[in-house]
Write a protein that holds these residues in place. Structure first.
Motif, PDB file in Angstrom:
ATOM      1  N   THR A   1      -0.701  -5.144 -26.490  1.00  0.00           N
ATOM      2  CA  THR A   1       0.404  -5.034 -26.132  1.00  0.00           C
ATOM      3  C   THR A   1       0.954  -6.339 -25.211  1.00  0.00           C
ATOM      4  OG1 THR A   1       0.665  -3.752 -24.378  1.00  0.00           O
ATOM      5  CG2 THR A   1       1.531  -3.137 -26.243  1.00  0.00           C
ATOM      6  N   ASP A   2      -0.615  -7.114 -24.837  1.00  0.00           N
ATOM      7  CA  ASP A   2      -1.112  -7.644 -23.910  1.00  0.00           C
ATOM      8  C   ASP A   2      -0.959  -8.885 -24.907  1.00  0.00           C
ATOM      9  OD1 ASP A   2      -3.236  -6.888 -25.346  1.00  0.00           O
ATOM     10  OD2 ASP A   2      -4.497  -7.761 -23.858  1.00  0.00           O
ATOM     11  N   LEU A   3       0.134  -9.602 -25.397  1.00  0.00           N
ATOM     12  CA  LEU A   3       0.000 -10.672 -26.500  1.00  0.00           C
ATOM     13  C   LEU A   3       0.168 -11.796 -25.795  1.00  0.00           C
ATOM     14  CD1 LEU A   3       2.603  -9.196 -29.065  1.00  0.00           C
ATOM     15  CD2 LEU A   3       0.196  -9.204 -29.380  1.00  0.00           C
ATOM     16  N   PRO A   4      -0.845 -13.420 -26.093  1.00  0.00           N
ATOM     17  CA  PRO A   4      -0.960 -14.198 -25.595  1.00  0.00           C
ATOM     18  C   PRO A   4       0.947 -14.780 -25.883  1.00  0.00           C
ATOM     19  CG  PRO A   4      -1.382 -14.291 -28.200  1.00  0.00           C
ATOM     20  CD  PRO A   4      -1.506 -13.028 -27.761  1.00  0.00           C
ATOM     21  N   PRO A   5       0.977 -15.714 -24.716  1.00  0.00           N
ATOM     22  CA  PRO A   5       2.833 -16.085 -25.028  1.00  0.00           C
ATOM     23  C   PRO A   5       2.977 -17.408 -26.570  1.00  0.00           C
ATOM     24  CG  PRO A   5       1.178 -16.947 -22.974  1.00  0.00           C
ATOM     25  CD  PRO A   5       0.540 -16.355 -24.114  1.00  0.00           C
TER      26      PRO A   5
ATOM     27  N   ASN B   1      15.577 -13.791 -24.797  1.00  0.00           N
ATOM     28  CA  ASN B   1      15.358 -12.937 -24.682  1.00  0.00           C
ATOM     29  C   ASN B   1      15.628 -11.406 -24.818  1.00  0.00           C
ATOM     30  OD1 ASN B   1      17.315 -13.021 -26.274  1.00  0.00           O
ATOM     31  ND2 ASN B   1      19.184 -11.738 -24.548  1.00  0.00           N
ATOM     32  N   ILE B   2      15.646 -11.463 -26.329  1.00  0.00           N
ATOM     33  CA  ILE B   2      14.626 -10.411 -27.494  1.00  0.00           C
ATOM     34  C   ILE B   2      12.568 -10.460 -27.103  1.00  0.00           C
ATOM     35  CG2 ILE B   2      14.725  -9.506 -29.582  1.00  0.00           C
ATOM     36  CD1 ILE B   2      17.256  -9.376 -28.096  1.00  0.00           C
ATOM     37  N   GLU B   3      12.435 -11.237 -26.880  1.00  0.00           N
ATOM     38  CA  GLU B   3      11.207 -11.380 -26.822  1.00  0.00           C
ATOM     39  C   GLU B   3      10.481 -11.449 -25.509  1.00  0.00           C
ATOM     40  OE1 GLU B   3       7.989 -15.430 -27.223  1.00  0.00           O
ATOM     41  OE2 GLU B   3       9.772 -15.905 -28.507  1.00  0.00           O
ATOM     42  N   GLY B   4      11.553 -11.542 -24.800  1.00  0.00           N
ATOM     43  CA  GLY B   4      11.012 -10.585 -24.138  1.00  0.00           C
ATOM     44  C   GLY B   4      10.742  -8.985 -23.582  1.00  0.00           C
ATOM     45  N   LEU B   5      11.717  -8.636 -24.375  1.00  0.00           N
ATOM     46  CA  LEU B   5      12.058  -7.116 -24.696  1.00  0.00           C
ATOM     47  C   LEU B   5      10.775  -6.596 -25.326  1.00  0.00           C
ATOM     48  CD1 LEU B   5      14.168  -4.471 -24.619  1.00  0.00           C
ATOM     49  CD2 LEU B   5      14.903  -5.451 -26.280  1.00  0.00           C
ATOM     50  N   CYS B   6      10.667  -7.318 -26.315  1.00  0.00           N
ATOM     51  CA  CYS B   6      10.130  -6.657 -27.535  1.00  0.00           C
ATOM     52  C   CYS B   6       8.170  -6.755 -27.067  1.00  0.00           C
ATOM     53  CB  CYS B   6       9.892  -8.257 -28.836  1.00  0.00           C
ATOM     54  SG  CYS B   6      10.959  -7.301 -30.106  1.00  0.00           S
ATOM     55  N   ARG B   7       8.066  -7.661 -25.658  1.00  0.00           N
ATOM     56  CA  ARG B   7       6.403  -7.452 -25.210  1.00  0.00           C
ATOM     57  C   ARG B   7       6.560  -6.475 -24.387  1.00  0.00           C
ATOM     58  NH1 ARG B   7       3.895 -12.205 -25.496  1.00  0.00           N
ATOM     59  NH2 ARG B   7       5.077 -13.949 -26.533  1.00  0.00           N
ATOM     60  N   ARG B   8       7.679  -5.793 -24.148  1.00  0.00           N
ATOM     61  CA  ARG B   8       7.033  -5.204 -23.126  1.00  0.00           C
ATOM     62  C   ARG B   8       7.775  -3.085 -23.337  1.00  0.00           C
ATOM     63  NH1 ARG B   8      10.675  -7.684 -20.321  1.00  0.00           N
ATOM     64  NH2 ARG B   8      12.857  -6.812 -20.316  1.00  0.00           N
TER      65      ARG B   8
ATOM     66  N   MET C   1      11.492  -0.956 -29.193  1.00  0.00           N
ATOM     67  CA  MET C   1      13.281  -1.355 -29.630  1.00  0.00           C
ATOM     68  C   MET C   1      13.453  -1.686 -30.644  1.00  0.00           C
ATOM     69  SD  MET C   1      13.588  -0.129 -26.606  1.00  0.00           S
ATOM     70  CE  MET C   1      15.510  -0.004 -26.168  1.00  0.00           C
ATOM     71  N   GLY C   2      15.085  -1.314 -30.812  1.00  0.00           N
ATOM     72  CA  GLY C   2      15.775  -1.718 -32.052  1.00  0.00           C
ATOM     73  C   GLY C   2      15.696  -3.276 -32.255  1.00  0.00           C
ATOM     74  N   PRO C   3      16.072  -4.414 -31.436  1.00  0.00           N
ATOM     75  CA  PRO C   3      15.769  -5.690 -32.013  1.00  0.00           C
ATOM     76  C   PRO C   3      14.533  -6.034 -32.756  1.00  0.00           C
ATOM     77  CG  PRO C   3      17.054  -5.486 -30.284  1.00  0.00           C
ATOM     78  CD  PRO C   3      15.896  -3.633 -30.209  1.00  0.00           C
ATOM     79  N   CYS C   4      13.823  -5.056 -31.642  1.00  0.00           N
ATOM     80  CA  CYS C   4      12.789  -6.110 -32.357  1.00  0.00           C
ATOM     81  C   CYS C   4      12.053  -4.983 -33.736  1.00  0.00           C
ATOM     82  CB  CYS C   4      11.318  -5.386 -31.208  1.00  0.00           C
ATOM     83  SG  CYS C   4      11.946  -5.564 -29.435  1.00  0.00           S
ATOM     84  N   GLN C   5      12.391  -3.622 -34.250  1.00  0.00           N
ATOM     85  CA  GLN C   5      11.954  -2.986 -35.375  1.00  0.00           C
ATOM     86  C   GLN C   5      13.320  -3.600 -36.563  1.00  0.00           C
ATOM     87  OE1 GLN C   5      13.210   1.287 -35.590  1.00  0.00           O
ATOM     88  NE2 GLN C   5      12.012   0.913 -36.282  1.00  0.00           N
ATOM     89  N   TYR C   6      14.237  -4.658 -35.761  1.00  0.00           N
ATOM     90  CA  TYR C   6      15.473  -5.191 -36.968  1.00  0.00           C
ATOM     91  C   TYR C   6      14.745  -5.841 -37.415  1.00  0.00           C
ATOM     92  CZ  TYR C   6      18.926  -7.524 -38.984  1.00  0.00           C
ATOM     93  OH  TYR C   6      20.261  -8.010 -39.549  1.00  0.00           O
ATOM     94  N   GLU C   7      13.818  -6.703 -36.863  1.00  0.00           N
ATOM     95  CA  GLU C   7      13.665  -8.146 -37.494  1.00  0.00           C
ATOM     96  C   GLU C   7      12.281  -7.688 -37.978  1.00  0.00           C
ATOM     97  OE1 GLU C   7      14.694 -11.326 -37.287  1.00  0.00           O
ATOM     98  OE2 GLU C   7      16.298 -10.895 -35.547  1.00  0.00           O
ATOM     99  N   ARG C   8      11.770  -7.023 -38.005  1.00  0.00           N
ATOM    100  CA  ARG C   8       9.960  -6.162 -38.852  1.00  0.00           C
ATOM    101  C   ARG C   8      10.187  -5.641 -39.619  1.00  0.00           C
ATOM    102  NH1 ARG C   8       8.547  -4.347 -33.371  1.00  0.00           N
ATOM    103  NH2 ARG C   8       9.113  -2.072 -33.559  1.00  0.00           N
TER     104      ARG C   8
END
Length: 148
Positions: free
Chosen positions: A63-67, A87-94, A98-105
């Motif tokens: 989870t320690d992804l680069p910028p 705002n979704i990218e910040g959520l997916c980093r932490r 979560m649902g929006p991240c999983q939706y894109e994947r």
């Protein structure tokens, strides 16, 4: 009519007395218990293997992804970045579960692609199942039944 009523009263009294005496009788003794059937003789068999395999640890992506972009979609050798709003990218980093991240994947997988993090680690369906277990997600299907 009065004569018939006088004759009925003693009959009712005798009937009530007979019912009371019959109800006060002791219960019959219980019958002798039936002995249980003898157990079947033991059969020589192999020891049963454990029905459930030992749980295999899932290699979770770091989870320690680069910028920069978090995920990319690799379809038939061509790699494309999965665009996420800031705002979704910040959520997916932490919280990548979560649902929006999983939706894109999932959208990438529906196109026949593989989801990779910016570090090159693949986010497999086993990882998604671990994410679902972590948040205990329940999805409802169109017929109204819950699917875990």
């Amino acid at each position: 009519m009065r004569a018939t009523l006088i004759g009925i009263k003693p009959v009712i009294g005798v009937a009530v007395a007979a019912l009371v005496l019959a109800a006060c009788q002791p219960a019959p003794p219980p019958s002798a218990p039936v002995p249980p059937a003898p157990p079947p003789p033991p059969v020589a068999t192999r020891p049963a293997a454990s029905a459930l395999p030992a749980p295999v640890a899932v290699a979770m992506p770091r989870t320690d992804l680069p910028p920069g972009p978090i995920y990319r979609c690799d379809v038939a050798g061509a790699s494309a970045i999965l665009p996420l709003p800031e705002n979704i990218e910040g959520l997916c980093r932490r919280h990548p579960e979560m649902g929006p991240c999983q939706y894109e994947r999932d959208a990438c997988r529906q196109r026949g692609g593989r989801v990779l993090t910016s570090l090159g680690e693949e986010v497999t369906l086993r990882v998604e199942a671990e994410y679902d277990r972590r948040v205990q997600r329940v999805r409802f299907q169109a017929d109204g039944t819950a699917k875990r």
